[in-house]
Design an enzyme around this catalytic site. Sequence first.
Site, mmCIF file in Angstrom:
data_model
loop_
_atom_site.group_PDB
_atom_site.id
_atom_site.type_symbol
_atom_site.label_atom_id
_atom_site.label_comp_id
_atom_site.label_asym_id
_atom_site.label_seq_id
_atom_site.Cartn_x
_atom_site.Cartn_y
_atom_site.Cartn_z
ATOM 1 N N ARG A 31 0.922 -1.143 0.082
ATOM 2 C CA ARG A 31 -0.108 -0.216 -0.082
ATOM 3 C C ARG A 31 0.791 1.312 0.079
ATOM 4 N NH1 ARG A 31 -5.039 -1.616 0.609
ATOM 5 N NH2 ARG A 31 -5.346 -3.414 1.880
ATOM 6 N N ASP A 32 0.426 2.155 -0.645
ATOM 7 C CA ASP A 32 1.170 3.623 -0.762
ATOM 8 C C ASP A 32 0.795 4.269 0.520
ATOM 9 O OD1 ASP A 32 1.681 6.405 -1.397
ATOM 10 O OD2 ASP A 32 1.731 5.772 -3.387
ATOM 11 N N ILE A 33 1.914 4.890 1.043
ATOM 12 C CA ILE A 33 1.844 5.559 2.311
ATOM 13 C C ILE A 33 1.238 6.745 2.331
ATOM 14 C CG2 ILE A 33 3.773 4.348 3.271
ATOM 15 C CD1 ILE A 33 5.285 6.964 2.916
ATOM 16 N N ASN A 89 4.921 6.353 -13.734
ATOM 17 C CA ASN A 89 5.571 7.642 -13.921
ATOM 18 C C ASN A 89 6.972 7.387 -14.172
ATOM 19 O OD1 ASN A 89 2.988 8.858 -13.066
ATOM 20 N ND2 ASN A 89 3.754 8.668 -11.081
ATOM 21 N N VAL A 98 9.924 8.467 -6.555
ATOM 22 C CA VAL A 98 11.140 7.425 -6.042
ATOM 23 C C VAL A 98 11.884 6.754 -7.243
ATOM 24 C CG1 VAL A 98 11.533 5.162 -4.959
ATOM 25 C CG2 VAL A 98 9.714 6.896 -4.008
ATOM 26 N N HIS A 102 7.920 1.670 -10.493
ATOM 27 C CA HIS A 102 6.775 0.931 -9.690
ATOM 28 C C HIS A 102 5.448 1.302 -10.571
ATOM 29 C CE1 HIS A 102 7.820 5.234 -8.369
ATOM 30 N NE2 HIS A 102 6.483 5.203 -7.982
ATOM 31 N N HIS A 104 1.402 1.934 -10.090
ATOM 32 C CA HIS A 104 0.398 2.253 -9.269
ATOM 33 C C HIS A 104 -0.864 1.726 -9.597
ATOM 34 C CE1 HIS A 104 2.477 5.950 -7.351
ATOM 35 N NE2 HIS A 104 3.414 5.833 -8.516
#
Length: 119
Positions: A31-33, A89, A98, A102, A104
């Site tokens: 999970r994204d923070i 991205n 980052v 990755h 999303h």
Amino acid sequence: MERESSLFTQIIQRQRPADILYQDEQVTAFRDIAPAAPVHVLIVPNRLIKTLNDLQSSDTGLVGHMVLVATDLARQQGIADDGYRLIINCNQHGGQVVPHLHLHLVGGHPLGPLLNHPD
């Protein structure tokens, strides 16, 4: 595997806490923070690939695996039927924060247009 590390590498290696939803020999999903939607999961290669631009032709299977993991997670999170968005991205103008590739997975409510077009 590159010797460099990223925040995501630390999560993959369980050196930094995260809500990990899936992990295998190729990818880790967590999970994204700072979620942008009710469901916001990141699917990350376990080896460091900094950007889309750093992919090689030998990474075709890895990228396909990332997408299939995302679709499985969309079903598990209950957002597959209503719909979701997958986003990668690339670099600063693409919104990459980052420096570790990755994907999303976002959903859980209407997401609206992908881009706001100027009038």
